[in-house]
Write a protein that holds these residues in place. Sequence first.
Motif, PDB file in Angstrom:
ATOM      1  N   ASP A 129      86.846 104.526  75.636  1.00 18.36           N
ATOM      2  CA  ASP A 129      86.033 103.924  74.584  1.00 18.36           C
ATOM      3  C   ASP A 129      85.169 102.810  75.168  1.00 18.36           C
ATOM      4  O   ASP A 129      85.678 101.809  75.664  1.00 18.36           O
ATOM      5  CB  ASP A 129      86.961 103.367  73.497  1.00 18.36           C
ATOM      6  CG  ASP A 129      86.212 102.811  72.294  1.00 18.36           C
ATOM      7  OD1 ASP A 129      84.973 102.684  72.354  1.00 18.36           O
ATOM      8  OD2 ASP A 129      86.879 102.500  71.287  1.00 18.36           O
ATOM      9  N   LYS A 130      83.845 102.985  75.086  1.00 17.14           N
ATOM     10  CA  LYS A 130      82.911 102.021  75.662  1.00 17.14           C
ATOM     11  C   LYS A 130      83.087 100.626  75.069  1.00 17.14           C
ATOM     12  O   LYS A 130      82.875  99.617  75.751  1.00 17.14           O
ATOM     13  CB  LYS A 130      81.478 102.503  75.431  1.00 17.14           C
ATOM     14  CG  LYS A 130      80.415 101.647  76.089  1.00 17.14           C
ATOM     15  CD  LYS A 130      79.005 102.103  75.735  1.00 17.14           C
ATOM     16  CE  LYS A 130      78.682 103.451  76.301  1.00 17.14           C
ATOM     17  NZ  LYS A 130      77.238 103.796  76.100  1.00 17.14           N
ATOM     18  N   SER A 131      83.499 100.560  73.804  1.00 17.44           N
ATOM     19  CA  SER A 131      83.654  99.249  73.151  1.00 17.44           C
ATOM     20  C   SER A 131      84.809  98.447  73.736  1.00 17.44           C
ATOM     21  O   SER A 131      84.917  97.244  73.490  1.00 17.44           O
ATOM     22  CB  SER A 131      83.858  99.428  71.642  1.00 17.44           C
ATOM     23  OG  SER A 131      85.115 100.022  71.365  1.00 17.44           O
ATOM     24  N   LYS A 132      85.686  99.109  74.515  1.00 18.15           N
ATOM     25  CA  LYS A 132      86.828  98.418  75.116  1.00 18.15           C
ATOM     26  C   LYS A 132      86.567  98.024  76.564  1.00 18.15           C
ATOM     27  O   LYS A 132      87.459  97.505  77.238  1.00 18.15           O
ATOM     28  CB  LYS A 132      88.071  99.305  75.040  1.00 18.15           C
ATOM     29  CG  LYS A 132      88.536  99.573  73.611  1.00 18.15           C
ATOM     30  CD  LYS A 132      89.784 100.439  73.592  1.00 18.15           C
ATOM     31  CE  LYS A 132      90.255 100.700  72.176  1.00 18.15           C
ATOM     32  NZ  LYS A 132      91.459 101.577  72.150  1.00 18.15           N
ATOM     33  N   VAL A 133      85.364  98.295  77.058  1.00 21.06           N
ATOM     34  CA  VAL A 133      85.019  98.004  78.447  1.00 21.06           C
ATOM     35  C   VAL A 133      84.173  96.743  78.507  1.00 21.06           C
ATOM     36  O   VAL A 133      83.152  96.633  77.827  1.00 21.06           O
ATOM     37  CB  VAL A 133      84.246  99.184  79.078  1.00 21.06           C
ATOM     38  CG1 VAL A 133      83.834  98.840  80.506  1.00 21.06           C
ATOM     39  CG2 VAL A 133      85.089 100.450  79.056  1.00 21.06           C
ATOM     40  N   TYR A 134      84.609  95.785  79.318  1.00 23.18           N
ATOM     41  CA  TYR A 134      83.871  94.540  79.514  1.00 23.18           C
ATOM     42  C   TYR A 134      83.647  94.325  81.011  1.00 23.18           C
ATOM     43  O   TYR A 134      84.520  94.622  81.821  1.00 23.18           O
ATOM     44  CB  TYR A 134      84.645  93.323  78.986  1.00 23.18           C
ATOM     45  CG  TYR A 134      84.922  93.334  77.505  1.00 23.18           C
ATOM     46  CD1 TYR A 134      84.076  92.681  76.620  1.00 23.18           C
ATOM     47  CD2 TYR A 134      86.049  93.974  76.990  1.00 23.18           C
ATOM     48  CE1 TYR A 134      84.332  92.670  75.251  1.00 23.18           C
ATOM     49  CE2 TYR A 134      86.316  93.983  75.632  1.00 23.18           C
ATOM     50  CZ  TYR A 134      85.456  93.331  74.768  1.00 23.18           C
ATOM     51  OH  TYR A 134      85.706  93.329  73.419  1.00 23.18           O
ATOM     52  N   ILE A 135      82.492  93.802  81.344  1.00 16.25           N
ATOM     53  CA  ILE A 135      82.216  93.340  82.699  1.00 16.25           C
ATOM     54  C   ILE A 135      82.241  91.814  82.665  1.00 16.25           C
ATOM     55  O   ILE A 135      81.557  91.191  81.848  1.00 16.25           O
ATOM     56  CB  ILE A 135      80.841  93.810  83.191  1.00 16.25           C
ATOM     57  CG1 ILE A 135      80.806  95.334  83.321  1.00 16.25           C
ATOM     58  CG2 ILE A 135      80.489  93.149  84.528  1.00 16.25           C
ATOM     59  CD1 ILE A 135      81.638  95.887  84.455  1.00 16.25           C
ATOM     60  N   VAL A 136      83.057  91.215  83.532  1.00 21.54           N
ATOM     61  CA  VAL A 136      83.080  89.757  83.619  1.00 21.54           C
ATOM     62  C   VAL A 136      82.071  89.335  84.680  1.00 21.54           C
ATOM     63  O   VAL A 136      82.114  89.821  85.809  1.00 21.54           O
ATOM     64  CB  VAL A 136      84.493  89.253  83.978  1.00 21.54           C
ATOM     65  CG1 VAL A 136      84.525  87.726  83.935  1.00 21.54           C
ATOM     66  CG2 VAL A 136      85.526  89.819  83.004  1.00 21.54           C
ATOM     67  N   ASP A 137      81.147  88.464  84.303  1.00 23.61           N
ATOM     68  CA  ASP A 137      80.044  88.082  85.187  1.00 23.61           C
ATOM     69  C   ASP A 137      80.519  87.085  86.238  1.00 23.61           C
ATOM     70  O   ASP A 137      80.654  85.903  85.979  1.00 23.61           O
ATOM     71  CB  ASP A 137      78.901  87.470  84.364  1.00 23.61           C
ATOM     72  CG  ASP A 137      77.705  87.087  85.229  1.00 23.61           C
ATOM     73  OD1 ASP A 137      77.757  87.331  86.447  1.00 23.61           O
ATOM     74  OD2 ASP A 137      76.733  86.545  84.681  1.00 23.61           O
ATOM     75  N   TYR A 138      80.752  87.610  87.454  1.00 22.24           N
ATOM     76  CA  TYR A 138      81.124  86.758  88.582  1.00 22.24           C
ATOM     77  C   TYR A 138      79.918  86.462  89.468  1.00 22.24           C
ATOM     78  O   TYR A 138      80.073  85.960  90.569  1.00 22.24           O
ATOM     79  CB  TYR A 138      82.215  87.425  89.424  1.00 22.24           C
ATOM     80  CG  TYR A 138      83.574  87.512  88.777  1.00 22.24           C
ATOM     81  CD1 TYR A 138      83.829  86.939  87.533  1.00 22.24           C
ATOM     82  CD2 TYR A 138      84.618  88.162  89.408  1.00 22.24           C
ATOM     83  CE1 TYR A 138      85.073  87.034  86.947  1.00 22.24           C
ATOM     84  CE2 TYR A 138      85.880  88.258  88.834  1.00 22.24           C
ATOM     85  CZ  TYR A 138      86.090  87.699  87.600  1.00 22.24           C
ATOM     86  OH  TYR A 138      87.342  87.788  87.030  1.00 22.24           O
TER      87      TYR A 138
END
Length: 280
Positions: free
Chosen positions: A15-24
């Motif tokens: 599910d795309k809504s459960k995918v997050y990228i943390v900006d490092y």
Amino acid sequence: MGINLVQNCLDLGIDKSKVYIVDYGLTQNQIDFLNELEIRILARPEHLLDAHPYKLKSHLFDFLSFNDIERDFLVQLDADMIMLNNPDSALKMIVSKMIEENLLIAICQDVGPSKNILEFASTYRCPNFKESLSPDELLNPYLNSGFVIYSPHFNLKEFQDIADAMEGEVVWEQNALNTICAKNPNSLLMLDPSIWNMHGILIEQFNGDTNPFLLHITSPTPNSIGTGFINFHIGDVALEPVFYRELLVNPYVHNLQTSMIQNLLTKNANLFIHHFAKNS
């Protein structure tokens, strides 16, 4: 590699809504690319704009607060991973076990040369880490933070504070997580690295004879031999993704990564040309 992991997730039906990228430390081109894929990015808090990656990784508490993310079970993946199978069903079983047994964290042992914390802390420069634990606690297995499942009750603020106190030492965020787990062994669920975080010597030996969920492809091994480039073309546009370490040691993993990168580029050709071509 991070974008490739996102594509792996999408291809496997996560599910795309459960995918997050943390900006490092994303560039604007990378941010624009991910926005067009409709992947949510957790922006860096202002006080972390110039922070070291280890500090960023240990400050998940600040990231969640700054981006108004409500706590639930969190599955943290390093960007340098390949996902081979959809882990949803297995993750639900792990989460159920964690709830049933009141466990706060699930993680894999590191398969590097150090068999326990004492051996690691005696080999690498991390005096604060070593001094934070008792002689008995130092005999706990050393853990790898590339794949972690956090319960909503895991104290991310404590993790952040412990990591800050170790700042500057070798892999200090991973060491801080090891400190918490060593002091709270009854709240820890140990996972099988050959399934959930295949790295190090396991990557070197992998030939497709098992079905792991995740390959942690850039973890160093004694036989790591630097970097290499593979040329791809989309029309008249040439791209040169970088392949690290084990991808040159293990032909099977090298070919697997190559095919996945080709899939990524083919499915997102216009986005890559628009955001990353030198003459765009």
